[in-house]
Design a protein around this motif. Structure first.
Motif, mmCIF file in Angstrom:
data_model
loop_
_atom_site.group_PDB
_atom_site.id
_atom_site.type_symbol
_atom_site.label_atom_id
_atom_site.label_comp_id
_atom_site.label_asym_id
_atom_site.label_seq_id
_atom_site.Cartn_x
_atom_site.Cartn_y
_atom_site.Cartn_z
ATOM 1 N N UNK A 154 0.832 -1.203 0.000
ATOM 2 C CA UNK A 154 0.000 0.000 0.000
ATOM 3 C C UNK A 154 0.870 1.258 0.000
ATOM 4 N N UNK A 155 1.857 1.315 0.889
ATOM 5 C CA UNK A 155 2.714 2.504 0.979
ATOM 6 C C UNK A 155 3.596 2.651 -0.264
ATOM 7 N N UNK A 156 4.128 1.544 -0.777
ATOM 8 C CA UNK A 156 5.001 1.621 -1.949
ATOM 9 C C UNK A 156 4.222 2.119 -3.171
ATOM 10 N N UNK A 157 2.975 1.681 -3.293
ATOM 11 C CA UNK A 157 2.151 2.117 -4.423
ATOM 12 C C UNK A 157 1.866 3.616 -4.338
ATOM 13 N N UNK A 158 1.531 4.099 -3.139
ATOM 14 C CA UNK A 158 1.286 5.535 -2.964
ATOM 15 C C UNK A 158 2.564 6.326 -3.250
ATOM 16 N N UNK A 159 3.695 5.825 -2.784
ATOM 17 C CA UNK A 159 4.972 6.508 -3.036
ATOM 18 C C UNK A 159 5.219 6.663 -4.524
ATOM 19 N N UNK A 160 4.935 5.595 -5.292
ATOM 20 C CA UNK A 160 5.156 5.652 -6.740
ATOM 21 C C UNK A 160 4.232 6.681 -7.395
ATOM 22 N N UNK A 161 2.963 6.704 -6.982
ATOM 23 C CA UNK A 161 2.000 7.647 -7.571
ATOM 24 C C UNK A 161 2.398 9.089 -7.265
#
Length: 735
Positions: free
Chosen positions: A668-675
């Protein structure tokens, strides 16, 4: 003193975005007695609001119905386009205001008003790049240092407006080329344009050309204005209607008659109908008291659009209360228009300005106007400096220069750093116009204004404006042999280079700036540049060089009593300690820094320290402690609207939760970081996020996805290396 790079750029923080008002509230009508420069932050809102019109709307109901009933042509895609054309004084802006009010409910994603000021002085005109960046800021689109051209900004604007229902009003356009880049993409949106002539190359769905009033319409308008003032005079109405046909001139003569009931209505001048307005305003000026005429003449020279009591006091060299009274008189006489968007000032019609400038040419000497502008530049520099102090004191010229503005007029008061940003959003176009005027006047305040505006402009993405002001101010400072001005402008240009990834060019500017500060024995300036050099060398991986600069900053900080300065000095050393693997020293320095930030309430600094402590604990395997620090950091960065640090902190939390054995939360956090990193073109942040996503995919047994993410991370890091190599190749020896 706080340090520029940690506030707005660099390893930890490169930008801060605080929401500007986007949805537009309907005007509340003219304030009875607008007076002060924005001191009430609750009243400060985006200058993209629809301005207040007059209280009387007569003679254009048919045209208003056409505008509100307009629909987009089925033969082409794109927004509904409406154009109101007409000669000056026919009421184009008034009709546009009424139409925007009537259409507000139809466009729930916002109504945005942009005054292009085509026929104002050159420095006052809104450029296309400034217009696009202002619109993007209003939609909370983070500035991207790689997107600064008109074409790139326009593509971004079209992308973010796709699918929205919004109305864009462009007041006072001159060419189709001004309009096309500002067109929203969505078919459900609309654009309303006012212009003095046909815009060749545009195909509007609704085109209206306003004509002068008939005698009957003129009588209706004059009668309505006089009745509102409590004066019923059929003879005066008939006299005005017999001589005047332009709505602006009719209103002016009616206001003049209302203020002077015994006045006889003059015969309209022979010649073209456009002479009506100048004749009406000249008659109104002649009926003013001498102090009111002086104020009107002087504020006509103001390059901005929002005229406030302090601005009038400075320009006319009067006490604040006297200037405020004269503005109220001018407002009552119809020579100024109250501006509901701020609640504290007035606007001036171009026709009034032109007449007042003619009068100024007759009565104001060159020496008087030179003094007038120097007072203006000094005052505006003082209020911007006071505002910057609340954002980041090292960006304030106060620490470099003893001049603190006009002592007779206190700067505006702001409740918080968020309120300061709202105020600067509102005032930026006017402040930029004043800065440009100071450059054309070769004022010694030119570099000071450029210096003080730079941090806000960098934060909001006005990169072209920074380079424009700083480069011109640098030339003036060199010609005047002003070493302090040269140092400050090299500093500003270096910061822009750092923000846009041109680290070697930034180094060159900072080295020149440092040499100049040393020559001046300016210890504060030296400390600021050593801090920036520390950050550049950290980016380039030269940690020993970075530490030498950080130690100088600490020495300066310990010799003074500024707690924020000490806090940033300790955080600098703590970050270097962490990068060098000195865990004990890193924790000691970061905790001391955090404690100092907490003492002074510097939330951004507190967030920086929590993130660094979280990274340190994660590296040491203390995952639970790391999560506590990172959660606190993320909450602060979200509250501040700091997307760069949000992206990096989400990445740190992903690594930490993976260490805690919680791959779902880590994903969840890695996906938000990428966005988030993608939204602001944070290439290193994207690469880090892809690397973490590859780790998580490998843990899940999805080796295909892991390889895809690793390949993307590799490509992004290769882009960074190529950009650095290209800069090394392009750097000129003279830099």
């Amino acid at each position: 003193m706080t340090w520029n790079w940690w506030m707005f750029g660099g390893l930890i923080l490169m930008t801060s975005m605080v929401s500007a008002g986007t949805l537009i509230a309907l005007p509340n009508g003219n304030p009875q007695y607008p007076a002060m420069f924005g001191t009430d932050d609750s009243q400060v809102d985006s200058m993209l609001q629809v301005p207040s019109g007059t209280r009387i709307f007569v003679g254009r109901s048919k045209e208003l119905r056409r505008l509100t009933a307009s629909t987009a042509s089925g033969s082409r895609s794109g927004p509904l386009m409406m154009i109101i054309a007409g000669m000056p004084g026919t009421g184009k802006t008034e009709l546009a205001i009424c139409a925007a009010r009537a259409l507000t409910a139809r466009y729930p994603d916002g109504v945005f008003w942009l005054g292009l000021r085509t026929y104002a002085a050159a420095e006052s005109r809104l450029t296309i790049t400034s217009a696009l960046r202002t619109l993007l800021n209003a939609l909370n689109v983070p500035p991207d240092p790689n997107i600064t051209s008109v074409a790139a900004l326009s593509r971004t604007w079209r992308a973010v407006t796709a699918g929205k229902k919004m109305l864009i009003v462009l007041d006072d356009a001159d060419t189709a080329e001004q309009i096309r880049p500002l067109l929203p993409a969505a078919d459900g949106s609309a654009i309303l344009i006012t212009t003095r002539h046909v815009l060749t190359g545009l195909d509007p769905d609704c085109g209206i050309t306003l004509q002068p009033f008939t005698q009957s319409q003129a009588a209706r308008l004059a009668g309505a204005v006089l009745r509102r003032a409590g004066l019923r005079d059929p003879q005066a109405v008939a006299a005005i209607a017999a001589e005047f046909r332009l709505p602006l001139a009719i209103r002016q003569m009616s206001d003049l008659k209302a203020a002077n009931p015994a006045l006889s209505i003059p015969v309209a001048p022979a010649g073209t109908i456009s002479d009506e307005t100048s004749a009406a305003f000249a008659r109104s000026l002649a009926a003013l008291t001498k102090p009111a005429r002086l104020v009107l003449r002087r504020v006509a020279h103001y390059p901005g659009s929002l005229i406030t009591a302090p601005i009038a006091a400075v320009l006319a060299d009067q006490q604040l209360d006297k200037a405020n009274q004269q503005l109220a008189t001018l407002y009552q006489r119809g020579l100024l228009i109250a501006d509901n968007r701020s609640g504290v000032g007035y606007r001036m019609h171009d026709a009034v300005r032109a007449t007042a400038l003619i009068e100024s040419g007759k009565h104001d000497s060159t020496r008087q106007m030179t003094s007038t502008f120097q007072r203006l530049f000094r005052y505006v520099n003082g209020i911007v400096d006071a505002s910057v102090l609340l954002l980041d004191s090292s960006d304030s010229v106060t620490y470099l220069d003893a001049d603190k503005g006009d002592p007779r007029l206190p700067p505006p008061l702001h409740e918080s750093d968020v309120a300061v940003l709202r105020w600067l959003d509102q005032q930026h176009a006017d402040l930029l116009a004043v800065a440009r005027r100071s450059l054309s006047a070769r004022s010694p305040y030119a570099w000071r204004l450029a210096y003080n505006l730079e941090s806000y402009q960098r934060m909001r993405g006005f990169y072209s404006e920074i380079v424009e002001l700083s480069s011109q101010a640098l030339k003036l400072a060199e010609q005047a042999d002003d070493a302090l001005g040269q140092a400050a402008m090299h500093q500003g240009l270096g910061l822009v280079d750092m923000r846009t990834g041109r680290y070697l060019s930034a180094l060159a500017h900072f080295k020149i700036s440092l040499a100049l500060y040393i020559r001046l024995s300016n210890r504060t300036g030296q400390a600021i540049i050593h801090h920036e050099l520390c950050n550049v060398h950290k980016w380039l991986g030269n940690l020993s060089e970075a530490r030498a600069h950080a130690n100088f900053c600490l020495t300066v900080a310990l010799s003074g009593d500024n707690l924020v300065e000490r806090a940033f000095a300790f955080s600098n050393l703590g970050i270097l300690d962490r990068l060098e693997g000195k865990s004990t020293a890193a924790r000691e320095h970061l905790v001391r820094s955090k404690d100092l930030f907490e003492q002074v309430g510097q939330r951004r600094g507190i967030g920086i320290c929590h993130r660094q402590l979280g990274m340190l604990d994660e590296h040491l395997g203390h995952h639970h402690d790391a999560q506590v620090h990172l959660d606190q950091a993320l909450a602060l960065f979200e509250d501040l609207g700091d997307l760069m640090n949000q992206a990096d902190t989400h990445y740190n939390l992903a690594v930490t939760h993976r260490g805690l054995g919680d791959p779902t939360t880590a994903l969840h956090h890695a996906t938000i970081a990428l966005v988030l990193a993608g939204q602001i073109s944070h290439v290193q942040g994207q690469a880090d996020a892809h690397t973490e996503l590859a780790c998580l995919a490998r843990i899940a047994g999805d080796h295909t996805s892991a390889r895809v993410h690793l390949r993307q991370a590799h490509d992004l890091r290769r882009r960074l290396r190529l950009a650095h190599s290209s800069e090394q190749h392009d750097s000129s020896p003279t830099a």
